[in-house]
Design a protein around this motif. Sequence first.
Motif, PDB file in Angstrom:
ATOM      1  N   PRO A   1       0.870  -1.352  -0.067  1.00 12.32           N
ATOM      2  CA  PRO A   1      -0.030  -0.090  -0.057  1.00 12.32           C
ATOM      3  C   PRO A   1       0.945   1.309  -0.034  1.00 12.32           C
ATOM      4  O   PRO A   1       2.023   1.248   0.283  1.00 12.32           O
ATOM      5  CB  PRO A   1      -0.753  -0.053   1.343  1.00 12.32           C
ATOM      6  N   ASN A   2       0.115   2.266  -0.328  1.00 14.79           N
ATOM      7  CA  ASN A   2       0.732   3.661  -0.501  1.00 14.79           C
ATOM      8  C   ASN A   2       1.964   3.940  -1.254  1.00 14.79           C
ATOM      9  O   ASN A   2       2.905   4.507  -1.039  1.00 14.79           O
ATOM     10  CB  ASN A   2       1.402   4.109   1.086  1.00 14.79           C
ATOM     11  N   ALA A   3       2.137   2.924  -2.278  1.00 11.42           N
ATOM     12  CA  ALA A   3       3.111   3.138  -3.126  1.00 11.42           C
ATOM     13  C   ALA A   3       3.171   4.327  -3.882  1.00 11.42           C
ATOM     14  O   ALA A   3       1.943   4.976  -4.328  1.00 11.42           O
ATOM     15  CB  ALA A   3       2.894   2.026  -4.088  1.00 11.42           C
ATOM     16  N   GLY A   4       4.093   4.854  -4.379  1.00 11.06           N
ATOM     17  CA  GLY A   4       4.297   6.089  -5.110  1.00 11.06           C
ATOM     18  C   GLY A   4       3.385   6.014  -6.714  1.00 11.06           C
ATOM     19  O   GLY A   4       2.893   6.827  -7.144  1.00 11.06           O
ATOM     20  N   ARG A   5       3.444   4.800  -7.069  1.00 13.22           N
ATOM     21  CA  ARG A   5       3.062   4.521  -8.248  1.00 13.22           C
ATOM     22  C   ARG A   5       2.316   3.072  -8.366  1.00 13.22           C
ATOM     23  O   ARG A   5       2.998   2.184  -7.721  1.00 13.22           O
ATOM     24  CB  ARG A   5       4.216   4.392  -9.398  1.00 13.22           C
ATOM     25  N   ALA A   6       1.236   2.855  -8.927  1.00  8.34           N
ATOM     26  CA  ALA A   6       0.645   1.810  -8.845  1.00  8.34           C
ATOM     27  C   ALA A   6       0.983   0.886 -10.023  1.00  8.34           C
ATOM     28  O   ALA A   6       1.325   1.260 -11.091  1.00  8.34           O
ATOM     29  CB  ALA A   6      -1.110   2.034  -9.136  1.00  8.34           C
ATOM     30  N   SER A   7       1.401  -0.521  -9.479  1.00  9.50           N
ATOM     31  CA  SER A   7       1.824  -1.405 -10.435  1.00  9.50           C
ATOM     32  C   SER A   7       1.351  -2.875 -10.144  1.00  9.50           C
ATOM     33  O   SER A   7       1.160  -3.199  -8.883  1.00  9.50           O
ATOM     34  CB  SER A   7       3.327  -1.156 -10.915  1.00  9.50           C
ATOM     35  N   VAL A   8       1.507  -3.747 -11.419  1.00 14.08           N
ATOM     36  CA  VAL A   8       1.442  -5.231 -10.923  1.00 14.08           C
ATOM     37  C   VAL A   8       2.330  -5.749 -11.541  1.00 14.08           C
ATOM     38  O   VAL A   8       2.452  -5.769 -12.938  1.00 14.08           O
ATOM     39  CB  VAL A   8      -0.106  -5.698 -11.420  1.00 14.08           C
ATOM     40  N   GLY A   9       3.267  -6.572 -10.979  1.00 16.42           N
ATOM     41  CA  GLY A   9       3.946  -7.503 -11.684  1.00 16.42           C
ATOM     42  C   GLY A   9       5.217  -7.792 -10.877  1.00 16.42           C
ATOM     43  O   GLY A   9       5.720  -6.843  -9.904  1.00 16.42           O
TER      44      GLY A   9
ATOM     45  N   VAL B   1      -0.266  -0.481  -4.905  1.00  9.36           N
ATOM     46  CA  VAL B   1      -1.175   0.371  -4.861  1.00  9.36           C
ATOM     47  C   VAL B   1      -1.266   1.729  -4.426  1.00  9.36           C
ATOM     48  O   VAL B   1      -0.277   1.876  -3.188  1.00  9.36           O
ATOM     49  CB  VAL B   1      -2.556  -0.203  -4.515  1.00  9.36           C
ATOM     50  N   ASN B   2      -1.747   2.651  -4.824  1.00  3.58           N
ATOM     51  CA  ASN B   2      -1.542   4.206  -4.017  1.00  3.58           C
ATOM     52  C   ASN B   2      -2.551   4.237  -2.945  1.00  3.58           C
ATOM     53  O   ASN B   2      -2.489   4.970  -1.842  1.00  3.58           O
ATOM     54  CB  ASN B   2      -2.025   5.147  -5.141  1.00  3.58           C
ATOM     55  N   ALA B   3      -3.535   3.056  -2.544  1.00  8.66           N
ATOM     56  CA  ALA B   3      -4.400   3.262  -1.476  1.00  8.66           C
ATOM     57  C   ALA B   3      -3.845   2.935  -0.412  1.00  8.66           C
ATOM     58  O   ALA B   3      -2.912   2.150  -0.051  1.00  8.66           O
ATOM     59  CB  ALA B   3      -5.609   2.431  -1.927  1.00  8.66           C
ATOM     60  N   PRO B   4      -4.114   3.558   0.742  1.00  8.78           N
ATOM     61  CA  PRO B   4      -3.812   3.322   2.228  1.00  8.78           C
ATOM     62  C   PRO B   4      -4.395   1.983   2.597  1.00  8.78           C
ATOM     63  O   PRO B   4      -5.213   1.461   2.312  1.00  8.78           O
ATOM     64  CB  PRO B   4      -3.982   4.407   3.059  1.00  8.78           C
TER      65      PRO B   4
ATOM     66  N   GLY C   1      -9.632  -1.602   4.270  1.00  8.15           N
ATOM     67  CA  GLY C   1      -9.542  -2.490   3.286  1.00  8.15           C
ATOM     68  C   GLY C   1      -9.728  -1.791   1.905  1.00  8.15           C
ATOM     69  O   GLY C   1      -9.780  -2.389   0.752  1.00  8.15           O
ATOM     70  N   LYS C   2      -9.045  -0.425   1.815  1.00 11.57           N
ATOM     71  CA  LYS C   2      -8.959   0.541   0.687  1.00 11.57           C
ATOM     72  C   LYS C   2      -7.964  -0.194  -0.152  1.00 11.57           C
ATOM     73  O   LYS C   2      -7.968  -0.514  -1.604  1.00 11.57           O
ATOM     74  CB  LYS C   2      -8.536   1.660   0.988  1.00 11.57           C
ATOM     75  N   ALA C   3      -6.657  -0.795   0.406  1.00 16.62           N
ATOM     76  CA  ALA C   3      -5.513  -1.278  -0.317  1.00 16.62           C
ATOM     77  C   ALA C   3      -6.027  -2.762  -1.018  1.00 16.62           C
ATOM     78  O   ALA C   3      -5.486  -2.899  -2.117  1.00 16.62           O
ATOM     79  CB  ALA C   3      -4.456  -1.369   0.575  1.00 16.62           C
ATOM     80  N   THR C   4      -6.590  -3.474  -0.109  1.00 17.30           N
ATOM     81  CA  THR C   4      -7.189  -4.810  -0.791  1.00 17.30           C
ATOM     82  C   THR C   4      -8.140  -4.558  -1.833  1.00 17.30           C
ATOM     83  O   THR C   4      -7.736  -5.090  -3.291  1.00 17.30           O
ATOM     84  CB  THR C   4      -7.901  -5.584   0.433  1.00 17.30           C
TER      85      THR C   4
ATOM     86  N   THR D   1      -7.030  -8.710   6.019  1.00 23.50           N
ATOM     87  CA  THR D   1      -6.397  -7.614   6.767  1.00 23.50           C
ATOM     88  C   THR D   1      -4.650  -7.758   6.911  1.00 23.50           C
ATOM     89  O   THR D   1      -4.211  -7.188   7.640  1.00 23.50           O
ATOM     90  CB  THR D   1      -6.715  -7.598   8.064  1.00 23.50           C
ATOM     91  N   THR D   2      -4.338  -8.628   5.920  1.00 19.10           N
ATOM     92  CA  THR D   2      -2.843  -8.983   6.038  1.00 19.10           C
ATOM     93  C   THR D   2      -2.098  -8.352   4.480  1.00 19.10           C
ATOM     94  O   THR D   2      -3.082  -8.399   3.566  1.00 19.10           O
ATOM     95  CB  THR D   2      -2.343 -10.196   6.019  1.00 19.10           C
TER      96      THR D   2
END
Length: 85
Positions: A9-17, A28-31, A35-38, A63-64
Amino acid sequence: MRVLIRVRPNAGRASVGGAREGELVIEVNAPAIDGKATAAALKALAKALGIAPREVVLLRGATTRTKLVELPDACGPGVADLLAR
């Protein structure tokens, strides 16, 4: 198919890989609050695989940071590609 994902969570840039200890990394940018990051991670994974968000089912880890998700079996090649990034 079942896949372990690692959410950052709280990444500067969202990415998958990429892979970390056999887990697919999703940034993800979400905190990590309420459950926002999930939710953001599941949505990003669906988008990266070209499937509907409802097809990504969270089985364990709400929650993990490490989560187990269920994906359609046809996503196997897409997941392998994402892990290899």
